[in-house]
Design a protein around this motif. Sequence first.
Motif, short mmCIF file in Angstrom:
data_model
loop_
_atom_site.label_atom_id
_atom_site.label_comp_id
_atom_site.label_asym_id
_atom_site.label_seq_id
_atom_site.Cartn_x
_atom_site.Cartn_y
_atom_site.Cartn_z
N VAL A 94 0.85 -1.19 0.00
CA VAL A 94 0.00 0.00 0.00
C VAL A 94 0.88 1.24 0.00
CG1 VAL A 94 -1.77 1.30 1.23
CG2 VAL A 94 -1.83 -1.20 1.25
N ALA A 113 -2.47 -5.87 0.07
CA ALA A 113 -2.63 -5.70 1.51
C ALA A 113 -2.96 -7.06 2.11
CB ALA A 113 -3.74 -4.70 1.81
N ILE A 119 -6.02 -3.30 4.43
CA ILE A 119 -7.08 -3.32 3.43
C ILE A 119 -7.93 -2.05 3.52
CG2 ILE A 119 -9.21 -4.49 2.72
CD1 ILE A 119 -7.81 -7.13 3.63
N ALA A 122 -5.93 1.06 2.34
CA ALA A 122 -5.83 1.13 0.88
C ALA A 122 -7.13 1.64 0.27
CB ALA A 122 -5.49 -0.25 0.32
N TRP A 123 -8.24 1.16 0.80
CA TRP A 123 -9.56 1.56 0.30
C TRP A 123 -9.81 3.04 0.56
CZ3 TRP A 123 -12.71 -0.06 -3.19
CH2 TRP A 123 -14.05 0.29 -3.18
N ALA A 127 -8.01 3.21 -3.50
CA ALA A 127 -7.78 2.02 -4.33
C ALA A 127 -9.07 1.60 -5.04
CB ALA A 127 -7.27 0.87 -3.47
N CYS A 129 -9.77 -1.48 -6.01
CA CYS A 129 -10.06 -2.65 -5.18
C CYS A 129 -8.75 -3.05 -4.52
CB CYS A 129 -10.70 -3.79 -5.99
SG CYS A 129 -9.83 -4.28 -7.48
N VAL A 130 -8.74 -4.10 -3.76
CA VAL A 130 -7.55 -4.45 -2.99
C VAL A 130 -7.14 -5.89 -3.27
CG1 VAL A 130 -6.55 -4.63 -0.68
CG2 VAL A 130 -8.21 -2.81 -1.17
N LEU A 156 -12.31 -7.40 -3.20
CA LEU A 156 -11.03 -8.05 -2.94
C LEU A 156 -10.64 -9.01 -4.06
CD1 LEU A 156 -11.63 -9.00 0.83
CD2 LEU A 156 -10.52 -6.94 -0.07
#
Length: 211
Positions: A94, A113, A119, A122-123, A127, A129-130, A156
């Motif tokens: 990330v 992540a 997670i 990052a969102w 992001a 998506c992750v 995800l």
Amino acid sequence: MSNHPWLTLAQKYRVIAVIRASNLELGHQMALAVASGGMHLIEITWNSANAGELICKLRLELPDCLIGTGTLLNLQHMHQAISAGAQFLFTPHVDRAMIQVALEQNLPMIPGALSPTEIVSAWHYGATCVKVFPVQAVGGAKYIKSLQGPLGHIPLIPTGGVTLANAREFLQAGAIAVGLSGELFPKQFVEVGDWQGISRQAKILMASLGV
């Protein structure tokens, strides 16, 4: 959940073929093989030989596919990949600055992540998506399922432990798509150039997922 077009394509095609190749021609043949097997999302890792040149070549030869890159470690790599024409971007970590650049370029950015904190961070940074990586180290599909309660709003994509046998299990657990690398390209097939064999593997995988 974001309504980015990438998410629609990820949910439609379900699998990203991850290619790491020691030379340009090898990467080219690997990509053509999975594309002929019905795969539409192809990632060329940036630590592959001549990754930028290969991305350009595949963009021209495979217009029905999205050609992206991964293993981007810093902004320099990222800018080079964007200049080469990468259509989506994966990182193993990330990095807020890299996510911001991708947003400015309107390119899908999927950072790697593992923990819920990573997670969610990052969102929040933006992001698309992750990538949950390496997912097998923390329980595989069971881990993805356990994240759905608190984090079901975050799309995800697990990698690092997804196989031909368990890919469907990850999707059933809540992943929007999965990434596969070595499982798609058995060493014995690559060594002898059995590209039809790899294509058959891709077809079997896609059929098993109903794609």
